[in-house]
Write a protein that holds these residues in place. Sequence first.
Motif, PDB file in Angstrom:
ATOM      1  N   GLU A  72       0.836  -1.211   0.000  1.00  0.00           N
ATOM      2  CA  GLU A  72       0.000   0.000   0.000  1.00  0.00           C
ATOM      3  C   GLU A  72       0.867   1.256   0.000  1.00  0.00           C
ATOM      4  O   GLU A  72       0.520   2.263  -0.621  1.00  0.00           O
TER       5      GLU A  72
ATOM      6  N   LYS B   2       0.733   4.150  -2.901  1.00  0.00           N
ATOM      7  CA  LYS B   2       0.574   5.578  -2.569  1.00  0.00           C
ATOM      8  C   LYS B   2       1.686   6.426  -3.185  1.00  0.00           C
ATOM      9  O   LYS B   2       1.461   7.556  -3.589  1.00  0.00           O
TER      10      LYS B   2
ATOM     11  N   LYS C   3      -5.728  -6.622  -7.232  1.00  0.00           N
ATOM     12  CA  LYS C   3      -6.697  -5.571  -7.587  1.00  0.00           C
ATOM     13  C   LYS C   3      -7.781  -5.494  -6.507  1.00  0.00           C
ATOM     14  O   LYS C   3      -8.096  -4.407  -5.988  1.00  0.00           O
ATOM     15  N   GLU C   4      -8.348  -6.667  -6.179  1.00  0.00           N
ATOM     16  CA  GLU C   4      -9.459  -6.682  -5.222  1.00  0.00           C
ATOM     17  C   GLU C   4      -9.004  -6.280  -3.827  1.00  0.00           C
ATOM     18  O   GLU C   4      -9.694  -5.570  -3.101  1.00  0.00           O
ATOM     19  N   LYS C   5      -7.795  -6.724  -3.474  1.00  0.00           N
ATOM     20  CA  LYS C   5      -7.301  -6.493  -2.118  1.00  0.00           C
ATOM     21  C   LYS C   5      -6.735  -5.087  -1.921  1.00  0.00           C
ATOM     22  O   LYS C   5      -6.896  -4.492  -0.854  1.00  0.00           O
ATOM     23  N   TYR C   6      -6.052  -4.573  -2.950  1.00  0.00           N
ATOM     24  CA  TYR C   6      -5.315  -3.306  -2.756  1.00  0.00           C
ATOM     25  C   TYR C   6      -5.672  -2.208  -3.744  1.00  0.00           C
ATOM     26  O   TYR C   6      -5.970  -1.083  -3.342  1.00  0.00           O
ATOM     27  N   TYR C   7      -5.607  -2.522  -5.059  1.00  0.00           N
ATOM     28  CA  TYR C   7      -5.660  -1.433  -6.044  1.00  0.00           C
ATOM     29  C   TYR C   7      -6.990  -0.693  -6.036  1.00  0.00           C
ATOM     30  O   TYR C   7      -7.034   0.514  -6.281  1.00  0.00           O
ATOM     31  N   GLN C   8      -8.078  -1.440  -5.758  1.00  0.00           N
ATOM     32  CA  GLN C   8      -9.393  -0.787  -5.824  1.00  0.00           C
ATOM     33  C   GLN C   8      -9.547   0.338  -4.803  1.00  0.00           C
ATOM     34  O   GLN C   8     -10.352   1.231  -4.976  1.00  0.00           O
ATOM     35  N   LYS C   9      -8.739   0.275  -3.741  1.00  0.00           N
ATOM     36  CA  LYS C   9      -8.830   1.315  -2.695  1.00  0.00           C
ATOM     37  C   LYS C   9      -8.266   2.647  -3.161  1.00  0.00           C
ATOM     38  O   LYS C   9      -8.550   3.682  -2.581  1.00  0.00           O
ATOM     39  N   TYR C  10      -7.383   2.601  -4.172  1.00  0.00           N
ATOM     40  CA  TYR C  10      -6.685   3.815  -4.601  1.00  0.00           C
ATOM     41  C   TYR C  10      -7.104   4.138  -6.027  1.00  0.00           C
ATOM     42  O   TYR C  10      -7.464   3.264  -6.793  1.00  0.00           O
TER      43      TYR C  10
END
Length: 350
Positions: free
Chosen positions: A72, A76, A94-101
């Motif tokens: 993460e 950032k 993607k599901e775990k990390y990228y979608q948040k940003y």
Amino acid sequence: MIRVGVVGYGTIGKRVADAIAAQDDMKIVGVLKTKPDYGAMLALRRGFPVYTLPERVDEFRKAGVEPAGTIEDLIKASDVIVDASPEDVGRENKEKYYQKYGKPVIFQGGEEADVAEVSFNALANYEEARGRRYVRVVSCNTTGIIRALTALRLNGIGVRKARVFIVRRGADPKEFKRGPINDVVPNPVTVPSHHGPDVKTVLRDVDIVTVAVAVPVTIMHMHMAYFELDSPHSRDAVIEAIARTPRVYIAEAGRGLQSLAQIIELARDLGRARGDFPEIAVFGDSITVSGSELYMMYGVHQESIVVPENVDAVRAVLGALPKWASIEKTDRSLGLLAEGKRYGQLAPRP
Ligand code: NAD
């Protein structure tokens, strides 16, 4: 400077990281490693900060490698992520990390097409990536076929039908547990292989069928292609089209280039890093035209063919440079064979 993070530092990731670092408009923010192995040491020696997954931080510390942060933190700090993790792991990331940003992510061809909004090949559909959040650079074989077809199409030679027989390398050179060792394996045993439908994720209108076998070879794939052209063309016109298209090289038997091993030897003799050959290598002597039928064979270096595509995908997604400017910049920075190539919209033949 475009700040790029590379997630997954294996066969593709380490090459993409080096290629990005060779661009004067890009900078590697860091690479994500899952293990503190020699690859982590090499990344640090190259000056790339090494990040890891949150659950791996202790393992890295125990091995004496202090991570620069977690995945993460890497997201950032980056403007764009290139995900070069193993097949299907990109989707998990993607599901775990990228979608948040809100950051754009470039995925690889091991992911299903629907992981991204657009599947990408620089020569064929550079502009379609602009402003997208998720882009997928298609796989090595698919990139090879798209380059061959696009070399013709960009030069005004339409292709009505493509039938491509693929001899796949059984494994990458480092993959000591894969095979076959003494076999020729229909791969897949069904027809068509997945490559044809994958080509259509970029060239939607093409009539294509692909058939594939895997053989005990690690160096390159070989494609035997039959293209039915929209009208009769001369062999000279086909050769001219291929000769002036970037990232497509014509290998001549008369110059000692009539096998895949010789193509790799050429790459090594050119002093290319890792003996890479990102161009497709069309065997010039195999180019045979009979009316509107075209036959040709070409080699695809699976470890490096998608590397320039990833560099261009980074610029394409951000709208950082127009198509041909990016392709030329990438090719020159990577030392691809540019003699006689036309970097610009190619005029259709009269
Ligand atoms: P690889 O196994 O060589 O490298 C993948 C790296 O990602 C490994 O170092 C692995 O440790 C790491 N990793 C594992 N889990 C991870 C996670 N959760 N997050 C981030 N990294 C993780 O694989 P590769 O051959 O470089 O393939 C990467 C992608 O490129 C795949 O989609 C593949 O289909 C595609 N591709 C491969 C080739 C090829 O011939 N090798 C060619 C074109 C496209």
